[in-house]
Design a protein around this motif. Structure first.
Motif, PDB file in Angstrom:
ATOM      1  N   UNK A 224       0.803  -1.376   0.030  1.00  0.00           N
ATOM      2  CA  UNK A 224       0.009   0.015  -0.123  1.00  0.00           C
ATOM      3  C   UNK A 224       0.969   1.135   0.052  1.00  0.00           C
ATOM      4  N   UNK A 225       2.098   1.205   0.836  1.00  0.00           N
ATOM      5  CA  UNK A 225       2.752   2.572   0.880  1.00  0.00           C
ATOM      6  C   UNK A 225       3.146   2.759  -0.182  1.00  0.00           C
ATOM      7  N   UNK A 226       4.055   1.747  -1.148  1.00  0.00           N
ATOM      8  CA  UNK A 226       4.473   1.857  -2.467  1.00  0.00           C
ATOM      9  C   UNK A 226       3.519   2.474  -3.406  1.00  0.00           C
ATOM     10  N   UNK A 227       2.227   2.066  -3.512  1.00  0.00           N
ATOM     11  CA  UNK A 227       1.264   2.448  -4.537  1.00  0.00           C
ATOM     12  C   UNK A 227       0.902   3.974  -4.081  1.00  0.00           C
ATOM     13  N   UNK A 228       0.722   4.633  -2.558  1.00  0.00           N
ATOM     14  CA  UNK A 228       0.491   5.746  -2.191  1.00  0.00           C
ATOM     15  C   UNK A 228       1.503   6.379  -2.637  1.00  0.00           C
TER      16      UNK A 228
END
Length: 360
Positions: A144-148
């Protein structure tokens, strides 16, 4: 009598809206309104424009040009944590997609499904390049953090369904911690003390195997961590196996390891999804372990699992409502609003997969 459609034009000679307007004897703006249906154009004038278009072989305004004028693509991206085929085997994902579609209905936008598995894809349309107006990040993802971060670089508004997003992104969540605690408390009330977990993935590498302190410390999947914390409030020393995905096959493999030794076998298993729980039950059947007489199993989601011959005890979550709330948040973001995060409540459904533990 309707005019005969013209033969398809070559790219060089393709008719334009101006050509249609001239043939119909109206202005270009009137012709545009006739196609869009958004202005005060009489039925007779609209029909004249459509007849002229048919005679010239004109199919309508180029949607790419319309997108440029509006500054939008008319597309909302939905980022899945796994391959699309795997996502469509998960009823929870399908229900959330249904909800998202309902939520974005006022936009008249389409959905573009994107995957963010971390695998390189040459020339692939992905989160770094997709022509989208906004994005919904769906599904308990360790990435999730990479996508955000990728979306922030592009300046694309986003909504996350579960996960730690930070204060600037709305999150649509459920009570993962409290719900799992309720399920664990129910097992304790039945008399279970020897309880183990089969968890969702903890890290982006989808590491399988025993739930180790190292994996807990470095894990990036908020949903798995929250559900673990809920179980630990009731059973402080609880351990178990980590699965590589939310699927029956992954639950089966994890449970084979968990149930193999009769000396250390738990009397109950808390699975972090219903698909994983179905895999645990299948492993128990392989080993001749009766559910629930010898092994209680509790899941999380509240879905119907094809082929499961049990009424699964589970924490039921409102998957469609979660998706709808995410879609509504996207509508708000694109209108310049600041939608608030929403947290839904799960309910304990007691089925026939839980019972008091067997006498030792």
């Amino acid at each position: 009598m309707q005019p005969e459609p013209a033969a398809p034009a070559s790219p060089a000679s393709r008719p334009t809206l101006a050509d249609v307007a001239a043939k119909a004897g109206v202005s270009a703006s009137t012709a545009s309104l006739a196609f869009s249906g958004s202005g005060p154009v009489s039925d007779a004038t609209k029909q004249r424009v459509l007849d002229a278009a048919a005679a010239l072989g004109y199919g309508g305004p180029d949607p790419r040009a319309r997108s440029l004028r509006r500054g939008r693509s008319g597309i909302v991206g939905v980022v899945l944590e796994e391959r699309v085929r795997a996502a469509f085997l998960d009823p929870v994902k399908i229900q959330m997609l249904d909800g998202i579609t309902e939520g974005i209905a006022p936009l008249g936008a389409g959905l573009l499904l994107l995957t963010d598995t971390g695998e390189p894809g040459e020339n692939a349309v992905n989160i770094e390049s997709a022509p989208v107006d906004a994005v919904v990040l769906i599904g308990c993802s360790p990435r999730l953090a990479v996508s955000i971060e990728a979306l922030r670089r592009r300046g694309i508004p986003a909504v996350a369904i579960e996960g730690d997003t930070g204060e600037d992104l709305p999150e649509i969540s459920i009570d993962n911690h409290q719900a799992t605690r309720r399920g664990a408390e129910y097992l304790r009330e039945l008399g279970h003390t020897e309880v183990a977990l089969v968890t969702l993935p903890f890290d982006a590498a989808r590491t399988r195997g025993p739930l180790t302190p190292e994996l807990e410390r470095t894990g990036t999947a908020a949903t798995a961590r929250e559900r673990l914390a809920g179980a630990r409030e009731v059973f402080p020393g609880i351990g178990g196996q980590v699965a590589g995905a939310s699927s029956i096959e992954e639950g089966l493999e994890a449970a084979r390891a968990l149930l193999a030794d009769p000396e250390t076998r738990p009397t109950a298993v808390i699975a972090q999804s219903d698909l994983l729980a179905a895999g645990v039950i299948r492993a128990a059947e392989e080993l001749g372990i009766a559910v629930p007489a010898e092994l209680s199993v509790i899941g999380f989601d509240g879905i119907r699992v094809d082929g499961l011959q049990h009424d699964l005890t589970t924490l039921s979550q409102p998957s469609v409502a979660k998706g709808r709330a995410a879609g509504e948040a996207v509508v708000g973001l694109l209108a310049g609003e600041s939608p608030k995060s929403v947290c839904f409540t799960s309910t304990l459904h007691v089925g026939d997969t839980t019972a008091p533990p067997p006498a030792r």
